[in-house]
Scaffold this motif. Structure first.
Motif, PDB file in Angstrom:
ATOM      1  N   GLN A 121      30.273  77.042  51.738  1.00  0.00           N
ATOM      2  CA  GLN A 121      30.510  76.298  50.499  1.00  0.00           C
ATOM      3  C   GLN A 121      29.852  76.966  49.294  1.00  0.00           C
ATOM      4  O   GLN A 121      30.238  76.704  48.149  1.00  0.00           O
ATOM      5  CB  GLN A 121      29.993  74.861  50.673  1.00  0.00           C
ATOM      6  CG  GLN A 121      30.464  73.880  49.621  1.00  0.00           C
ATOM      7  CD  GLN A 121      30.214  72.434  50.017  1.00  0.00           C
ATOM      8  OE1 GLN A 121      30.988  71.853  50.766  1.00  0.00           O
ATOM      9  NE2 GLN A 121      29.131  71.867  49.524  1.00  0.00           N
ATOM     10  N   GLY A 122      28.823  77.772  49.542  1.00  0.00           N
ATOM     11  CA  GLY A 122      28.226  78.564  48.470  1.00  0.00           C
ATOM     12  C   GLY A 122      27.162  77.859  47.655  1.00  0.00           C
ATOM     13  O   GLY A 122      26.721  78.397  46.633  1.00  0.00           O
ATOM     14  N   ASN A 123      26.735  76.665  48.058  1.00  0.00           N
ATOM     15  CA  ASN A 123      25.608  76.010  47.380  1.00  0.00           C
ATOM     16  C   ASN A 123      24.682  75.414  48.426  1.00  0.00           C
ATOM     17  O   ASN A 123      24.986  75.400  49.619  1.00  0.00           O
ATOM     18  CB  ASN A 123      26.086  74.955  46.379  1.00  0.00           C
ATOM     19  CG  ASN A 123      26.722  73.734  47.030  1.00  0.00           C
ATOM     20  OD1 ASN A 123      27.192  73.788  48.168  1.00  0.00           O
ATOM     21  ND2 ASN A 123      26.751  72.628  46.314  1.00  0.00           N
ATOM     22  N   ARG A 124      23.529  74.916  47.978  1.00  0.00           N
ATOM     23  CA  ARG A 124      22.510  74.436  48.890  1.00  0.00           C
ATOM     24  C   ARG A 124      22.040  73.046  48.467  1.00  0.00           C
ATOM     25  O   ARG A 124      22.245  72.631  47.318  1.00  0.00           O
ATOM     26  CB  ARG A 124      21.311  75.394  48.914  1.00  0.00           C
ATOM     27  CG  ARG A 124      21.671  76.830  49.260  1.00  0.00           C
ATOM     28  CD  ARG A 124      20.447  77.739  49.285  1.00  0.00           C
ATOM     29  NE  ARG A 124      19.548  77.414  50.383  1.00  0.00           N
ATOM     30  CZ  ARG A 124      19.718  77.852  51.634  1.00  0.00           C
ATOM     31  NH1 ARG A 124      20.747  78.619  51.957  1.00  0.00           N
ATOM     32  NH2 ARG A 124      18.854  77.520  52.568  1.00  0.00           N
ATOM     33  N   ASN A 125      21.399  72.345  49.406  1.00  0.00           N
ATOM     34  CA  ASN A 125      20.735  71.094  49.071  1.00  0.00           C
ATOM     35  C   ASN A 125      19.287  71.433  48.728  1.00  0.00           C
ATOM     36  O   ASN A 125      18.491  71.761  49.611  1.00  0.00           O
ATOM     37  CB  ASN A 125      20.780  70.109  50.240  1.00  0.00           C
ATOM     38  CG  ASN A 125      20.186  68.753  49.880  1.00  0.00           C
ATOM     39  OD1 ASN A 125      19.342  68.648  48.988  1.00  0.00           O
ATOM     40  ND2 ASN A 125      20.598  67.714  50.580  1.00  0.00           N
ATOM     41  N   PRO A 126      18.911  71.364  47.449  1.00  0.00           N
ATOM     42  CA  PRO A 126      17.567  71.792  47.054  1.00  0.00           C
ATOM     43  C   PRO A 126      16.459  70.925  47.631  1.00  0.00           C
ATOM     44  O   PRO A 126      15.314  71.363  47.726  1.00  0.00           O
ATOM     45  CB  PRO A 126      17.605  71.693  45.520  1.00  0.00           C
ATOM     46  CG  PRO A 126      18.700  70.734  45.215  1.00  0.00           C
ATOM     47  CD  PRO A 126      19.712  70.921  46.298  1.00  0.00           C
ATOM     48  N   PHE A 127      16.793  69.691  48.047  1.00  0.00           N
ATOM     49  CA  PHE A 127      15.769  68.776  48.554  1.00  0.00           C
ATOM     50  C   PHE A 127      15.465  69.021  50.025  1.00  0.00           C
ATOM     51  O   PHE A 127      14.516  68.456  50.569  1.00  0.00           O
ATOM     52  CB  PHE A 127      16.194  67.339  48.284  1.00  0.00           C
ATOM     53  CG  PHE A 127      16.516  67.135  46.828  1.00  0.00           C
ATOM     54  CD1 PHE A 127      15.504  67.127  45.880  1.00  0.00           C
ATOM     55  CD2 PHE A 127      17.830  67.025  46.398  1.00  0.00           C
ATOM     56  CE1 PHE A 127      15.786  66.987  44.527  1.00  0.00           C
ATOM     57  CE2 PHE A 127      18.126  66.893  45.053  1.00  0.00           C
ATOM     58  CZ  PHE A 127      17.108  66.870  44.106  1.00  0.00           C
ATOM     59  N   ILE A 128      16.263  69.885  50.647  1.00  0.00           N
ATOM     60  CA  ILE A 128      15.936  70.411  51.973  1.00  0.00           C
ATOM     61  C   ILE A 128      15.077  71.664  51.822  1.00  0.00           C
ATOM     62  O   ILE A 128      14.067  71.826  52.497  1.00  0.00           O
ATOM     63  CB  ILE A 128      17.222  70.711  52.771  1.00  0.00           C
ATOM     64  CG1 ILE A 128      17.978  69.416  53.055  1.00  0.00           C
ATOM     65  CG2 ILE A 128      16.901  71.446  54.072  1.00  0.00           C
ATOM     66  CD1 ILE A 128      19.341  69.615  53.695  1.00  0.00           C
ATOM     67  N   ASP A 129      15.472  72.542  50.906  1.00  0.00           N
ATOM     68  CA  ASP A 129      14.699  73.764  50.656  1.00  0.00           C
ATOM     69  C   ASP A 129      13.336  73.455  50.040  1.00  0.00           C
ATOM     70  O   ASP A 129      12.337  74.095  50.373  1.00  0.00           O
ATOM     71  CB  ASP A 129      15.474  74.680  49.706  1.00  0.00           C
ATOM     72  CG  ASP A 129      16.695  75.315  50.348  1.00  0.00           C
ATOM     73  OD1 ASP A 129      16.679  75.534  51.578  1.00  0.00           O
ATOM     74  OD2 ASP A 129      17.669  75.590  49.623  1.00  0.00           O
ATOM     75  N   HIS A 130      13.306  72.492  49.135  1.00  0.00           N
ATOM     76  CA  HIS A 130      12.073  72.141  48.408  1.00  0.00           C
ATOM     77  C   HIS A 130      11.928  70.624  48.372  1.00  0.00           C
ATOM     78  O   HIS A 130      12.239  69.982  47.365  1.00  0.00           O
ATOM     79  CB  HIS A 130      12.106  72.694  46.981  1.00  0.00           C
ATOM     80  CG  HIS A 130      11.986  74.176  46.886  1.00  0.00           C
ATOM     81  ND1 HIS A 130      10.774  74.830  47.013  1.00  0.00           N
ATOM     82  CD2 HIS A 130      12.930  75.138  46.698  1.00  0.00           C
ATOM     83  CE1 HIS A 130      10.967  76.139  46.893  1.00  0.00           C
ATOM     84  NE2 HIS A 130      12.259  76.352  46.714  1.00  0.00           N
ATOM     85  N   PRO A 131      11.428  70.012  49.445  1.00  0.00           N
ATOM     86  CA  PRO A 131      11.280  68.551  49.468  1.00  0.00           C
ATOM     87  C   PRO A 131      10.413  68.021  48.327  1.00  0.00           C
ATOM     88  O   PRO A 131      10.577  66.873  47.901  1.00  0.00           O
ATOM     89  CB  PRO A 131      10.629  68.284  50.827  1.00  0.00           C
ATOM     90  CG  PRO A 131      10.966  69.477  51.659  1.00  0.00           C
ATOM     91  CD  PRO A 131      11.013  70.635  50.715  1.00  0.00           C
ATOM     92  N   GLU A 132       9.524  68.861  47.809  1.00  0.00           N
ATOM     93  CA  GLU A 132       8.647  68.422  46.736  1.00  0.00           C
ATOM     94  C   GLU A 132       9.399  68.141  45.439  1.00  0.00           C
ATOM     95  O   GLU A 132       8.885  67.452  44.537  1.00  0.00           O
ATOM     96  CB  GLU A 132       7.553  69.465  46.484  1.00  0.00           C
ATOM     97  CG  GLU A 132       8.012  70.762  45.861  1.00  0.00           C
ATOM     98  CD  GLU A 132       8.544  71.792  46.854  1.00  0.00           C
ATOM     99  OE1 GLU A 132       8.738  72.955  46.440  1.00  0.00           O
ATOM    100  OE2 GLU A 132       8.771  71.425  48.031  1.00  0.00           O
ATOM    101  N   TYR A 133      10.631  68.655  45.323  1.00  0.00           N
ATOM    102  CA  TYR A 133      11.415  68.405  44.108  1.00  0.00           C
ATOM    103  C   TYR A 133      11.684  66.910  43.910  1.00  0.00           C
ATOM    104  O   TYR A 133      11.834  66.451  42.772  1.00  0.00           O
ATOM    105  CB  TYR A 133      12.755  69.137  44.173  1.00  0.00           C
ATOM    106  CG  TYR A 133      12.710  70.625  43.908  1.00  0.00           C
ATOM    107  CD1 TYR A 133      11.597  71.237  43.336  1.00  0.00           C
ATOM    108  CD2 TYR A 133      13.816  71.423  44.217  1.00  0.00           C
ATOM    109  CE1 TYR A 133      11.584  72.607  43.092  1.00  0.00           C
ATOM    110  CE2 TYR A 133      13.804  72.790  43.975  1.00  0.00           C
ATOM    111  CZ  TYR A 133      12.692  73.384  43.407  1.00  0.00           C
ATOM    112  OH  TYR A 133      12.689  74.743  43.163  1.00  0.00           O
ATOM    113  N   VAL A 134      11.764  66.146  44.997  1.00  0.00           N
ATOM    114  CA  VAL A 134      12.048  64.714  44.860  1.00  0.00           C
ATOM    115  C   VAL A 134      10.960  64.044  44.031  1.00  0.00           C
ATOM    116  O   VAL A 134      11.237  63.322  43.067  1.00  0.00           O
ATOM    117  CB  VAL A 134      12.164  64.032  46.241  1.00  0.00           C
ATOM    118  CG1 VAL A 134      12.406  62.536  46.062  1.00  0.00           C
ATOM    119  CG2 VAL A 134      13.296  64.652  47.058  1.00  0.00           C
ATOM    120  N   ALA A 135       9.696  64.302  44.386  1.00  0.00           N
ATOM    121  CA  ALA A 135       8.588  63.707  43.644  1.00  0.00           C
ATOM    122  C   ALA A 135       8.507  64.271  42.236  1.00  0.00           C
ATOM    123  O   ALA A 135       8.195  63.546  41.279  1.00  0.00           O
ATOM    124  CB  ALA A 135       7.279  63.936  44.383  1.00  0.00           C
TER     125      ALA A 135
END
Length: 359
Positions: free
Chosen positions: A254-268
């Motif tokens: 698909q060519g994109n990523r879920n950033p909250f898997i790569d960087h869980p800290e982004y949620v906070a």
């Protein structure tokens, strides 16, 4: 045949084992600025064909180590492929009982964004394989928590019942998924809120169930009760190797990523200022100094504390003190590394969470 397929899949995953170099270079902000930066990174992506594209995608993104389908609602051993080729993917028949057919489940229901609307309709981060019978029972119900007394004779631990999520403002039936998928689904929803930031503010009134969850904005996106719920699931069920592998497999196609898997800290970093995770009186708790410059914090409260947990932004408990000792009307936690944390205080099965910073 399954062993050969799994070996091929392992080679594929090792080839895409790391986040692409520079992928998040432009994610430099905080709060909703960071969210928009991530939107610009992940929104452009290849739109899959809902039928053949997703069936093919699942064979790399959702395969268990034993070669069967890794689906989200049952404990069935589904075989990939069409019925004609010996597989069990949905062909429009059966599905009246578990383990007959698996189909495609919009974990974020398609009626919430208007139905068969691309690219959401075929976005592999939203759509996951599921038992057809269980999928039909969930329908478009919101994910939330159900009274613990509710039981379900089928499925992998999911249940349907009246919502008992703290601070929920509605009388609604909801679908509570199995614990092992709660974090996955929470990060799916944070992905949707980010990848479709340009559209999601218009979805609030498209479906009554969606209206209980969405707040009509493009930044916060979720009603307060639901944001708190998603965050609690994100913490309680941290990113697993399954999610990492799925993220890599979807990126390859698909060519994109879920950033909250790569960087869980982004949620906070994005939603932390808006969280209200308090269950007992927050006004009775004082945390100081905050920020702290000496690797320790003091907790003053009128309530007796049963347990203190220090949780990092990945949802990992890095320190836990049970039955802490009260000294001079306060509790003290020392030797804390630098960073941003959530301090969870529990008493009588209730809790309050405070954000703390150690410089």
């Amino acid at each position: 045949m399954k062993k050969y397929f799994y070996l091929t899949l392992l080679c594929h995953f090792f080839a895409f084992a790391q986040i692409p170099s520079g992928y998040y270079n432009n994610a430099t902000g905080t709060g909703f600025t960071l969210k928009t930066q991530l939107y610009n990174i992940i929104n452009p992506h290849t739109t899959l064909v809902y039928g053949s594209g997703l069936w093919s995608m699942f064979q790399t993104s959702d395969v268990r180590p034993d070669g069967y389908v890794w689906e989200i609602y049952s404990n069935c051993n589904f075989v990939f492929g069409t019925v004609a080729s010996g597989g069990q993917q949905d062909d429009g028949t059966l599905g009246t009982a578990e383990c007959q057919r698996f189909n495609k489940e919009h974990t974020f229901p398609k009626s919430w964004f208007g139905g068969q609307v691309y690219p959401m309709y075929s976005d592999a981060f939203i759509v996951m394989p599921s038992d057809k019978k269980d999928n039909g029972m969930r329908g478009n119900l919101a994910y939330a928590t159900v009274n613990p007394s509710v039981t379900n004779p089928i499925g992998n631990g999911w249940k349907i019942g009246s919502c008992v999520t703290p601070n929920y403002p509605y009388s609604i039936n909801v679908f509570e998924p199995a614990d092992q998928f709660k974090g996955d689904f929470a990060r799916n929803y944070f992905y949707v809120a980010t990848c479709y930031e340009n559209l999601i503010s218009s979805w609030q009134t498209l479906d009554p169930s969606g209206d209980t969850v969405l707040d009509g904005s493009s930044d916060k996106v979720f009603e307060q009760w639901y944001l708190d719920l998603l965050y609690s699931w994100h913490l309680a069920d941290p990113v697993s190797q399954k999610e990492i592998d799925r993220n890599n497999a979807i990126y390859a196609v698909q060519g994109n990523r879920n950033p909250f898997i790569d960087h869980p800290e982004y949620v906070a970093q994005i939603w932390g200022a808006y969280l209200k995770t308090n269950s007992f009186d927050a006004t009775s708790v004082s945390v100081y100094p905050n920020p702290s410059n000496d690797h320790k914090i003091n907790i003053s409260t009128t309530s007796s504390i049963d347990a203190i947990q220090l949780i990092n932004t990945n949802g990992q408990i890095i320190m836990e003190v049970k039955k802490p000792t009260l000294n001079n009307n306060s509790y003290t936690i020392e030797n804390i590394p630098q960073g941003f944390y959530f301090l969870k205080l529990t008493t009588d099965n209730q809790s309050v969470t405070k954000k703390v910073i150690l410089n």
